[in-house]
Design an enzyme around this catalytic site. Structure first.
Site, PDB file in Angstrom:
ATOM      1  N   LYS A  13       0.847  -1.206   0.000  1.00 30.55           N
ATOM      2  CA  LYS A  13       0.000   0.000   0.000  1.00 30.55           C
ATOM      3  C   LYS A  13       0.882   1.256   0.000  1.00 30.55           C
ATOM      4  CE  LYS A  13      -3.806  -2.287   2.520  1.00 30.55           C
ATOM      5  NZ  LYS A  13      -4.497  -2.379   3.848  1.00 30.55           N
ATOM      6  N   TYR A  53     -12.437  -4.169  -2.992  1.00 33.41           N
ATOM      7  CA  TYR A  53     -12.926  -4.491  -1.642  1.00 33.41           C
ATOM      8  C   TYR A  53     -14.363  -5.012  -1.626  1.00 33.41           C
ATOM      9  CZ  TYR A  53      -8.669  -3.012   0.661  1.00 33.41           C
ATOM     10  OH  TYR A  53      -7.369  -2.932   1.088  1.00 33.41           O
ATOM     11  N   ASN A 155      -1.527  -0.345   7.378  1.00 37.07           N
ATOM     12  CA  ASN A 155      -0.876  -1.600   7.743  1.00 37.07           C
ATOM     13  C   ASN A 155      -0.019  -2.158   6.605  1.00 37.07           C
ATOM     14  OD1 ASN A 155      -2.942  -2.378   6.092  1.00 37.07           O
ATOM     15  ND2 ASN A 155      -4.119  -3.429   7.680  1.00 37.07           N
ATOM     16  N   HIS A 158      -1.820  -5.227   1.461  1.00 43.42           N
ATOM     17  CA  HIS A 158      -3.043  -6.010   1.268  1.00 43.42           C
ATOM     18  C   HIS A 158      -2.621  -7.404   0.855  1.00 43.42           C
ATOM     19  CE1 HIS A 158      -6.754  -7.692  -0.133  1.00 43.42           C
ATOM     20  NE2 HIS A 158      -6.101  -8.075  -1.206  1.00 43.42           N
ATOM     21  N   GLU A 169      -9.232 -11.118  -7.412  1.00 48.29           N
ATOM     22  CA  GLU A 169      -8.375  -9.934  -7.257  1.00 48.29           C
ATOM     23  C   GLU A 169      -7.252  -9.916  -8.309  1.00 48.29           C
ATOM     24  OE1 GLU A 169      -9.005  -9.544  -2.412  1.00 48.29           O
ATOM     25  OE2 GLU A 169      -6.997  -9.883  -3.204  1.00 48.29           O
TER      26      GLU A 169
HETATM   27  P1  GDP Z   1      -7.040  -7.290   5.830  1.00 47.51           P
HETATM   28  O1  GDP Z   1      -7.555  -8.390   4.940  1.00 47.51           O
HETATM   29  O2  GDP Z   1      -6.253  -7.790   7.002  1.00 47.51           O
HETATM   30  O3  GDP Z   1      -6.304  -6.210   5.073  1.00 47.51           O
HETATM   31  O4  GDP Z   1      -8.300  -6.570   6.480  1.00 47.51           O
HETATM   32  P2  GDP Z   1      -9.760  -6.266   5.906  1.00 47.51           P
HETATM   33  O5  GDP Z   1      -9.980  -6.859   4.555  1.00 47.51           O
HETATM   34  O6  GDP Z   1     -10.727  -6.621   6.977  1.00 47.51           O
HETATM   35  O7  GDP Z   1      -9.748  -4.657   5.808  1.00 47.51           O
HETATM   36  C1  GDP Z   1      -9.131  -4.008   4.719  1.00 47.51           C
HETATM   37  C2  GDP Z   1      -8.337  -2.807   5.203  1.00 47.51           C
HETATM   38  O8  GDP Z   1      -9.228  -1.819   5.747  1.00 47.51           O
HETATM   39  C3  GDP Z   1      -7.367  -3.097   6.334  1.00 47.51           C
HETATM   40  O9  GDP Z   1      -6.156  -3.630   5.873  1.00 47.51           O
HETATM   41  C4  GDP Z   1      -7.216  -1.722   6.954  1.00 47.51           C
HETATM   42  O10 GDP Z   1      -6.338  -0.907   6.188  1.00 47.51           O
HETATM   43  C5  GDP Z   1      -8.612  -1.125   6.836  1.00 47.51           C
HETATM   44  N1  GDP Z   1      -9.490  -1.375   7.992  1.00 47.51           N
HETATM   45  C6  GDP Z   1     -10.139  -2.534   8.256  1.00 47.51           C
HETATM   46  N2  GDP Z   1     -10.904  -2.424   9.334  1.00 47.51           N
HETATM   47  C7  GDP Z   1     -10.799  -1.153   9.777  1.00 47.51           C
HETATM   48  C8  GDP Z   1     -11.416  -0.411  10.879  1.00 47.51           C
HETATM   49  O11 GDP Z   1     -12.227  -0.899  11.634  1.00 47.51           O
HETATM   50  N3  GDP Z   1     -11.039   0.887  11.027  1.00 47.51           N
HETATM   51  C9  GDP Z   1     -10.174   1.475  10.193  1.00 47.51           C
HETATM   52  N4  GDP Z   1      -9.876   2.758  10.427  1.00 47.51           N
HETATM   53  N5  GDP Z   1      -9.582   0.822   9.157  1.00 47.51           N
HETATM   54  C10 GDP Z   1      -9.882  -0.478   8.932  1.00 47.51           C
HETATM   55 MG    MG Z   2      -9.037  -8.366   3.397  1.00 53.44          MG
END
Ligand code: GDP
Ligand code: MG
Length: 200
Positions: A13, A53, A155, A158, A169
């Site tokens: 990212k 997403y 973080n 992805h 994807e």
């Molecule tokens: P990943 O698969 O571990 O990347 O997580 P997810 O697919 O659940 O979420 C996608 C991205 O959205 C994450 O990597 C974070 O950058 C962001 N994100 C997810 N959940 C939250 C949240 O509750 N709050 C905020 N501020 N960002 C979030």
């Molecule tokens: Mg994810």
């Protein structure tokens, strides 16, 4: 498909690029034995990020639920108890974040590629990602500070969550001709039935 041909998508990212962690991150995946099948730097538009997403129609709700559980575990009241609302905010913030600068998209192939890459990447929230993972080792973000400042968790990476997500994807980010099929010498050691390592 042989299990060694499982593929997954990784995106460094914009914060990963800005933190100058490209080489470090690639090394972590490369040294496991996974094979790099495609790699490019792109600036994504919001449409692509939204498509990315929402490949899983349940993602918005799931991301909201995950966030609520994390708040509850820490004894903090979440900004909302409606997972759809919370997830919707996350998607809106993600569009801004992922399009804010170049990203690096990669395809990694190998046995259990999706699971191995998720393990090395670490859990979503750096505060609780395991030590030794990319997210655990290289950044310090938390849901709480990100939500307070109305931005997504930064973080670094992805990584596809499931095999099905990975397939969709990869199709969203890569054209066929950008994916390279070739043999790595080390595959003989990783997968071949006979290693044939004895000197003659
Ligand atoms: P990943 O698969 O571990 O990347 O997580 P997810 O697919 O659940 O979420 C996608 C991205 O959205 C994450 O990597 C974070 O950058 C962001 N994100 C997810 N959940 C939250 C949240 O509750 N709050 C905020 N501020 N960002 C979030
Ligand atoms: Mg994810």
């Amino acid at each position: 498909m042989h299990p060694k041909q499982e593929k997954t998508l990784v995106i460094i990212k914009p914060d990963g690029i800005q933190r100058t962690l490209i080489g470090e991150i690639i090394t972590r995946y490369e040294r496991t034995g996974l094979k790099l099948m495609g790699l490019k730097m792109v600036i994504a538009n919001e449409d692509r990020v939204e498509k990315h997403y929402t490949i899983d129609p349940e993602w918005v709700r799931k991301v909201g639920e995950k966030s609520i559980v994390s708040y509850d575990n820490k004894g903090i009241e979440p900004p909302s108890r409606d997972p759809e609302e919370l997830g919707g905010h996350v998607l809106r913030r993600l569009k801004k974040y992922i399009t804010s600068g170049p990203v690096i998209a990669m395809i990694w192939e190998g046995n259990q590629a999706v699971g191995i890459v998720r393990k090395i990447t670490g859990g979503t929230e750096p505060l609780t990602s395991d030590v030794g993972t990319v997210r655990g080792d290289f950044t310090i973000d938390s849901y709480e500070i990100a939500d307070t400042d109305d931005r997504p968790i930064r973080n670094l990476i992805h990584a596809s969550g499931t095999l099905d997500e990975a397939k969709k994807e990869i199709a969203l980010w890569f054209k066929k001709e950008e994916i390279f099929d070739y043999r790595l010498v080390q595959e003989q050691i990783l997968y071949d039935v006979n290693m044939d390592g004895k000197p003659e």
